[in-house]
Design a protein around this motif. Structure first.
Motif, PDB file in Angstrom:
ATOM      1  N   PRO A 106       0.919  -1.127   0.094  1.00 41.11           N
ATOM      2  CA  PRO A 106      -0.069   0.002  -0.070  1.00 41.11           C
ATOM      3  C   PRO A 106       0.721   1.102   0.067  1.00 41.11           C
ATOM      4  O   PRO A 106       1.936   1.283   0.617  1.00 41.11           O
ATOM      5  N   PHE A 107       0.390   2.396  -0.601  1.00 37.30           N
ATOM      6  CA  PHE A 107       1.003   3.663  -0.769  1.00 37.30           C
ATOM      7  C   PHE A 107       1.510   4.289   0.633  1.00 37.30           C
ATOM      8  O   PHE A 107       2.571   4.645   0.899  1.00 37.30           O
ATOM      9  N   GLU A 108       0.554   3.813   1.484  1.00 38.71           N
ATOM     10  CA  GLU A 108       0.706   4.461   2.754  1.00 38.71           C
ATOM     11  C   GLU A 108       2.147   4.130   3.583  1.00 38.71           C
ATOM     12  O   GLU A 108       2.711   4.750   4.484  1.00 38.71           O
ATOM     13  N   THR A 109       2.399   2.662   3.036  1.00 29.55           N
ATOM     14  CA  THR A 109       3.766   2.281   3.777  1.00 29.55           C
ATOM     15  C   THR A 109       4.849   3.134   3.427  1.00 29.55           C
ATOM     16  O   THR A 109       6.067   2.676   4.097  1.00 29.55           O
ATOM     17  N   PHE A 110       4.885   3.587   2.427  1.00 31.83           N
ATOM     18  CA  PHE A 110       6.282   4.141   2.055  1.00 31.83           C
ATOM     19  C   PHE A 110       6.141   5.653   1.761  1.00 31.83           C
ATOM     20  O   PHE A 110       6.934   6.239   1.125  1.00 31.83           O
ATOM     21  N   ALA A 111       4.868   6.355   2.023  1.00 28.40           N
ATOM     22  CA  ALA A 111       4.634   7.628   1.737  1.00 28.40           C
ATOM     23  C   ALA A 111       5.709   8.390   2.366  1.00 28.40           C
ATOM     24  O   ALA A 111       6.082   9.496   1.884  1.00 28.40           O
ATOM     25  N   PRO A 123       8.853   7.948   3.954  1.00 25.92           N
ATOM     26  CA  PRO A 123      10.205   7.845   3.376  1.00 25.92           C
ATOM     27  C   PRO A 123      10.138   8.786   2.135  1.00 25.92           C
ATOM     28  O   PRO A 123      11.132   9.128   1.482  1.00 25.92           O
ATOM     29  N   MET A 124       9.104   8.499   1.243  1.00 26.14           N
ATOM     30  CA  MET A 124       8.978   9.077  -0.049  1.00 26.14           C
ATOM     31  C   MET A 124       9.098  10.758   0.204  1.00 26.14           C
ATOM     32  O   MET A 124       9.536  11.321  -0.892  1.00 26.14           O
ATOM     33  N   VAL A 125       8.564  11.101   1.136  1.00 21.82           N
ATOM     34  CA  VAL A 125       8.548  12.558   1.328  1.00 21.82           C
ATOM     35  C   VAL A 125       9.976  12.946   1.351  1.00 21.82           C
ATOM     36  O   VAL A 125      10.436  13.976   0.794  1.00 21.82           O
ATOM     37  N   TRP A 126      10.776  12.249   2.265  1.00 22.67           N
ATOM     38  CA  TRP A 126      12.141  12.571   2.458  1.00 22.67           C
ATOM     39  C   TRP A 126      13.094  12.377   0.982  1.00 22.67           C
ATOM     40  O   TRP A 126      13.853  13.305   0.792  1.00 22.67           O
ATOM     41  N   TRP A 127      12.558  11.396   0.264  1.00 29.88           N
ATOM     42  CA  TRP A 127      13.141  11.116  -0.929  1.00 29.88           C
ATOM     43  C   TRP A 127      12.957  12.245  -1.829  1.00 29.88           C
ATOM     44  O   TRP A 127      13.753  12.724  -2.411  1.00 29.88           O
ATOM     45  N   VAL A 128      11.490  12.768  -2.130  1.00 36.02           N
ATOM     46  CA  VAL A 128      11.423  13.665  -3.152  1.00 36.02           C
ATOM     47  C   VAL A 128      12.046  14.859  -2.669  1.00 36.02           C
ATOM     48  O   VAL A 128      12.204  15.785  -3.561  1.00 36.02           O
ATOM     49  N   ASN A 129      12.014  14.986  -1.591  1.00 33.00           N
ATOM     50  CA  ASN A 129      12.941  16.364  -1.092  1.00 33.00           C
ATOM     51  C   ASN A 129      14.416  16.375  -1.602  1.00 33.00           C
ATOM     52  O   ASN A 129      14.999  17.317  -1.483  1.00 33.00           O
ATOM     53  N   PHE A 152       9.751   5.694  -7.968  1.00 38.80           N
ATOM     54  CA  PHE A 152       8.617   6.011  -6.779  1.00 38.80           C
ATOM     55  C   PHE A 152       7.988   4.859  -6.140  1.00 38.80           C
ATOM     56  O   PHE A 152       6.841   4.906  -5.620  1.00 38.80           O
ATOM     57  N   LEU A 153       8.329   3.564  -6.240  1.00 40.05           N
ATOM     58  CA  LEU A 153       7.985   2.673  -5.545  1.00 40.05           C
ATOM     59  C   LEU A 153       9.120   1.789  -4.589  1.00 40.05           C
ATOM     60  O   LEU A 153       9.295   1.890  -3.291  1.00 40.05           O
ATOM     61  N   VAL A 154      10.032   1.236  -5.609  1.00 41.84           N
ATOM     62  CA  VAL A 154      11.017   0.418  -4.961  1.00 41.84           C
ATOM     63  C   VAL A 154      12.109   1.168  -4.240  1.00 41.84           C
ATOM     64  O   VAL A 154      12.504   0.631  -3.055  1.00 41.84           O
ATOM     65  N   VAL A 155      12.472   2.402  -4.622  1.00 42.82           N
ATOM     66  CA  VAL A 155      13.388   3.162  -3.901  1.00 42.82           C
ATOM     67  C   VAL A 155      13.096   3.754  -2.498  1.00 42.82           C
ATOM     68  O   VAL A 155      13.374   3.384  -1.458  1.00 42.82           O
ATOM     69  N   PRO A 156      11.730   4.038  -2.466  1.00 45.82           N
ATOM     70  CA  PRO A 156      11.033   4.679  -1.280  1.00 45.82           C
ATOM     71  C   PRO A 156      10.795   3.264  -0.213  1.00 45.82           C
ATOM     72  O   PRO A 156      10.787   3.765   0.998  1.00 45.82           O
ATOM     73  N   VAL A 157      10.395   2.306  -0.967  1.00 45.64           N
ATOM     74  CA  VAL A 157      10.211   1.185   0.155  1.00 45.64           C
ATOM     75  C   VAL A 157      11.422   0.762   0.682  1.00 45.64           C
ATOM     76  O   VAL A 157      11.759   0.532   1.839  1.00 45.64           O
ATOM     77  N   TYR A 165      11.694   7.707  12.828  1.00 48.83           N
ATOM     78  CA  TYR A 165      10.644   6.969  13.579  1.00 48.83           C
ATOM     79  C   TYR A 165       9.483   6.618  12.695  1.00 48.83           C
ATOM     80  O   TYR A 165       8.951   5.646  12.870  1.00 48.83           O
ATOM     81  N   ALA A 166       8.951   7.511  11.896  1.00 50.51           N
ATOM     82  CA  ALA A 166       7.994   7.327  10.861  1.00 50.51           C
ATOM     83  C   ALA A 166       8.290   6.024   9.934  1.00 50.51           C
ATOM     84  O   ALA A 166       7.382   5.197   9.847  1.00 50.51           O
ATOM     85  N   SER A 167       9.508   5.987   9.725  1.00 51.57           N
ATOM     86  CA  SER A 167       9.909   4.850   8.921  1.00 51.57           C
ATOM     87  C   SER A 167       9.788   3.605   9.503  1.00 51.57           C
ATOM     88  O   SER A 167       9.308   2.399   8.898  1.00 51.57           O
ATOM     89  N   ALA A 168      10.124   3.608  10.854  1.00 56.40           N
ATOM     90  CA  ALA A 168      10.130   2.456  11.545  1.00 56.40           C
ATOM     91  C   ALA A 168       8.717   2.162  11.671  1.00 56.40           C
ATOM     92  O   ALA A 168       8.225   0.850  11.489  1.00 56.40           O
ATOM     93  N   ILE A 169       7.682   2.886  12.024  1.00 55.80           N
ATOM     94  CA  ILE A 169       6.247   2.338  12.060  1.00 55.80           C
ATOM     95  C   ILE A 169       5.650   1.801  10.800  1.00 55.80           C
ATOM     96  O   ILE A 169       5.224   0.988  10.777  1.00 55.80           O
ATOM     97  N   SER A 170       6.353   2.733   9.390  1.00 58.71           N
ATOM     98  CA  SER A 170       5.768   2.238   8.196  1.00 58.71           C
ATOM     99  C   SER A 170       6.257   0.704   7.980  1.00 58.71           C
ATOM    100  O   SER A 170       5.632  -0.136   7.218  1.00 58.71           O
ATOM    101  N   LEU A 171       7.605   0.554   8.368  1.00 57.12           N
ATOM    102  CA  LEU A 171       7.985  -0.870   8.228  1.00 57.12           C
ATOM    103  C   LEU A 171       7.293  -1.927   8.943  1.00 57.12           C
ATOM    104  O   LEU A 171       7.027  -2.859   8.352  1.00 57.12           O
ATOM    105  N   VAL A 172       6.927  -1.690  10.159  1.00 54.93           N
ATOM    106  CA  VAL A 172       6.080  -2.422  11.090  1.00 54.93           C
ATOM    107  C   VAL A 172       4.828  -2.776  10.342  1.00 54.93           C
ATOM    108  O   VAL A 172       4.308  -3.799  10.090  1.00 54.93           O
ATOM    109  N   PHE A 173       3.992  -1.412   9.984  1.00 56.44           N
ATOM    110  CA  PHE A 173       2.790  -1.627   9.353  1.00 56.44           C
ATOM    111  C   PHE A 173       3.017  -2.538   7.845  1.00 56.44           C
ATOM    112  O   PHE A 173       2.219  -3.206   7.519  1.00 56.44           O
TER     113      PHE A 173
END
Lengths: 298, 308
Positions: A128-133, A135-141, B41-46, B281-289
Motif C-alpha cells: 500500500p502507498f501509505e507504507t512508503f509515503a 520515506p518518499m517525502v524525504w526522498w522527493v525532497n 517512486f516505489l522500489v526506492v521509497p520502500v 521514527y515514521a519509517s520504523a512505523i511504516s516498516l512494522v505496518f
C-alpha cells in the motif's frame, strides 16, 4: 408459475417488502449527500434549525447562493479546481501511455526476462502507498531537477511544491499494467504477425492496431486513475505548501480557520463532488464495469 | 550495448536475427518508462523505509543522519500511542472486513435481479463510492455532532427514548462512529465486485437446483456460495488492506482523538513523520505496518487458496 421458473421475479403483493427494503437502503445511502447539496444553499442558522425535521432535506426557507459567494471569498476555489483538473488529466494521459506500452511489451513481444518482470510488477500490488509515503517525502525532497533559468540549465534540489511531485509518482501503476495486460491477451496474436509482415514496426502495431482495439481497457484505466487522483489528500497534504499548487481536497483545511461556516463547507464540498458525480452519472456503465473488472485479479 | 552484440560472429544480417534484436530493443524501450518510474517512486521509497528506520534521519536537519541500530524499534514498542494505534487499526479491520463484505454481498444479491428500477437502486448505493473520503468525512463530521442530524434521527425513530452521545468527542463512541461511516462509504464498491462474481455463475445452475426443489437458502449454499470462491478471496484481501490504510477519516474528523481513541498506524506515521518531522521514527512505523499488511495478506491468500 412465473415465480417457479424465474425465482427473482415476484408478482403483486409479494414484491412489496423487497421494494420497501430497496427504498430504505436508497435513503440510507443518499441522505448525507442530499443533505450536503441542500444545506449548501442555506445560511448556517437555518441549517441548524432544520435539523429536527424533514426540512433538513428540502430546499425551503432562505435559499440562496450566499455560501458559494463566501467560498470564493475564503479560498481560491477556481485555482484549486484547475490544479486538480490539470494534475488528474495529465496523470491519466501519461498513465494510459506508459502503462499500456509496458503491458504491450510484456504481453505481445518476446524478450528475455519478461515473465519475471511481469511477476515482479504484479507483486508490488500488495504494497500500500501509505507504507512508503513517509520515506518518499524525504526522498522527493532530495531529488534533483533540471531547470532553465533564462540563460543556462541549472540543477535544483527538491521536488516539494511542484506539479510534478503530484503527478510523476502516480503515472506508472502496476494495476493499470495488469489490466492492459489482461485485455491485450484477449486480442489475437495473428493481427501483429500480419502487420509485421506488411512492414509495420512493433511500435506501429501497438499504436495503430492494438490501442485502437482497446477502448474498454483505456476507459477502465482512465477511471481507476482519475478517481484517486481527484480524491488525493494524504500526499498533497505533505508535499505541497504553496497555495497556488494545491488540489481541491486540501482546500478543505481553509474552512476550519477562523469562524467556521458549515454552509460554506457544504458549498465547497458540493463544488468538488458534483463534477465527479456528474461524470459518474454520465458514464455509469463504464464506471461500474471498471470497478467490476478490478475484481478479476482474484 | 549494440556494439557488443554486433561484434559477436552471430548470424547478423539474416532477417531473423535483425528482427529479433529489433523486437528486443523496442520491448526494452516500451517497458522502460514504467520500470524507471516504478523504481523511482516505489522500489526506492520502500527500500528507504527499510534503511531510514535504522537511522536518526529527520525531514529537515542540520546534521546528517547516522545509524542507530534498533533504537527506533525499541522506542516504538514502548510507545503507548503506537500500541493504541495498532489496537485501533486491528479493531477497525476486524469489524469492517466481515461487516462490509457481508453487507456488500447482501446488496449484490438484492440488486442482482430483473425487477424494474434495479439499475436506479444500484446507482444510488454506489454514489458514496464516487464521493471522496474527505467530503464524506466532512459531511459526517457535521451529522455526528451532539445536536446533529444523526442524533435527531435516533431521537425520532425511538420516539424520544434514546438520546445519542456526542459521537466523535466520546472516546467510547468515536471509533465505532468512524467504522459505521467507513462501511457506509465503501460497501457499494464491494457490492459491484460481488455482483461481477455473481454474474459469472451460469443461470442454468440455479435453474437446475430450482427444478430439484432447492429453496432459496439451499440454492445460495450449494450454487452461489461455491461459485463466488475467486471473488471471495479478492474481496477479503482488498477490504483488509483498505482497512489497514485507515487515515483520511481520522485526519479530517478526529485527528486521532479524543485521547488517542481513533489514532491509527498510518495516522501516527504521518503525524510523527510529517508534523513532527521524525522521518526515521515514521519509517520504523511504516516498516512494522508493511510487515503486518504483508503477513495478513499472505495468511489470507493461504486460507482462501484454490484447493486442488
Amino acid at each position: 408459475m412465473a415465480t417457479a421458473s424465474n425465482p427473482t421475479r415476484g408478482t403483486g403483493l409479494r414484491r412489496v417488502p423487497g421494494v420497501l427494503l430497496r427504498i430504505v437502503l436508497a435513503l440510507f445511502f443518499a441522505f448525507p449527500i442530499v443533505f450536503m447539496l441542500i444545506s449548501s444553499f442555506k445560511p448556517d442558522q437555518q441549517i441548524f434549525k432544520d435539523l429536527g425535521s424533514i426540512r433538513a432535506f428540502l430546499p425551503v426557507g432562505h435559499v440562496s447562493l450566499a455560501n458559494y459567494r463566501g467560498v470564493f471569498d475564503r479560498v481560491p476555489a477556481m485555482r484549486f479546481l484547475m490544479n486538480s483538473i490539470v494534475i488528474s488529466a495529465v496523470t491519466v494521459a501519461l498513465g494510459i501511455v506508459v502503462n499500456s506500452m509496458a503491458a504491450f511489451a510484456l504481453s505481445r513481444m518476446r524478450w528475455p526476462g519478461r515473465r519475471l518482470l511481469l511477476t515482479l510488477i504484479i507483486a508490488t500490488l500488495i504494497v500500500p502507498f501509505e507504507t512508503f509515503a513517509l520515506p518518499m517525502v524525504w526522498w522527493v525532497n532530495k531529488l534533483p531537477w533540471l531547470q532553465f533559468d533564462g540563460s543556462h540549465l541549472v540543477i535544483t534540489e527538491g521536488w516539494l511544491d511542484t506539479y510534478r511531485v503530484q503527478i510523476l509518482p502516480f503515472v506508472a501503476n502496476a494495476f493499470s499494467v495488469f489490466l492492459f495486460h489482461q485485455y491485450f491477451q484477449s486480442i489475437p496474436k495473428e493481427l501483429d504477425e500480419a502487420a509485421l509482415m506488411d512492414g509495420a514496426s512493433w511500435f506501429g502495431v501497438y499504436r495503430r492496431i492494438i490501442m485502437p482495439l482497446s477502448g474498454p481497457a483505456v476507459a477502465t484505466v482512465a477511471i481507476l486513475t482519475f478517481l484517486p487522483m481527484w480524491n488525493s489528500y494524504l500526499w498533497p497534504l505533505m508535499v505541497v505548501q504553496d497555495e497556488h499548487l494545491r488540489p481541491v481536497m486540501i482546500g478543505i483545511q481553509y474552512f476550519f480557520q477562523l469562524n467556521v461556516s458549515w454552509g460554506q463547507i457544504m458549498a465547497y464540498s458540493t463544488m468538488i463532488t458534483v463534477p465527479v458525480l456528474a461524470l459518474f452519472l454520465a458514464f455509469q456503465r463504464a464506471f461500474i464495469n471498471s470497478i467490476a473488472s478490478s475484481g478479476v485479479k482474484g | 550495448m549494440s556494439t557488443t552484440v554486433s561484434a559477436r560472429p552471430r548470424p547478423r544480417g539474416t532477417p531473423g536475427g535483425v528482427q529479433r534484436r529489433r523486437e528486443r530493443l523496442t520491448a526494452f524501450g516500451m517497458v522502460s518508462p514504467a520500470v524507471v518510474l516504478l523504481l523511482c517512486f516505489l522500489v526506492v521509497p520502500v527500500a528507504l523505509a527499510f534503511g531510514l528506520a535504522f537511522t536518526s534521519a529527520r525531514l529537515v536537519s542540520p546534521t546528517p543522519a547516522h545509524f542507530v541500530g534498533l533504537e527506533n524499534f525499541r522506542l516504538l514498542f514502548h510507545d503507548p500511542v503506537f500500541a493504541r494505534s495498532l489496537r485501533n487499526t486491528l479493531v477497525f479491520a476486524a469489524v469492517v472486513v466481515p461487516v462490509q463484505a457481508g453487507f456488500g454481498l447482501a446488496l449484490a444479491l438484492l440488486v442482482n435481479t430483473k425487477v424494474r428500477g434495479t439499475t436506479f437502486f444500484r446507482t444510488v448505493y454506489f454514489v458514496p463510492v464516487v464521493t471522496s473520503m474527505v467530503v464524506v468525512s466532512l459531511v459526517w463530521l457535521f451529522l455526528y455532532q451532539k445536536t446533529g442530524l444523526v442524533n435527531h434521527l435516533i431521537h425520532s425513530f425511538t420516539f424520544g427514548l434514546v438520546t445519542g452521545p456526542d459521537w466523535l468527542n466520546n472516546p467510547r463512541t468515536s471509533l465505532p462512529a468512524i467504522i459505521f461511516m467507513s462501511v457506509w462509504q465503501g460497501v457499494g464498491f464491494h457490492m459491484v465486485i460481488w455482483l461481477s462474481g455473481l454474474q459469472t455463475i451460469p443461470v442454468e445452475l440455479h435453474e437446475a437446483a430450482a427444478i430439484d426443489g432447492a429453496d432459496r437458502w439451499a440454492r445460495f449454499r450449494s450454487v452461489t456460495w461455491p461459485g463466488l470462491r475467486p471473488t471471495r478471496a479478492f474481496v477479503l484481501i482488498t477490504i483488509t488492506i483498505d482497512a489497514f490504510r485507515l487515515f483520511t477519516q481520522v485526519n479530517v474528523m478526529t485527528q486521532g482523538g479524543p485521547v488517542d481513541s481513533t489514532s491509527t498506524v498510518v495516522y501516527q506515521a504521518v503525524h510523527t513523520g510529517y508534523d513532527q518531522q521524525q522521518t526515521a521514527y515514521a519509517s520504523a512505523i511504516s516498516l512494522v505496518f508493511f510487515v503486518i499488511v504483508l503477513a495478513v495478506s499472505l495468511i489470507q491468500r493461504f486460507l482462501t487458496r484454490e484447493k486442488d
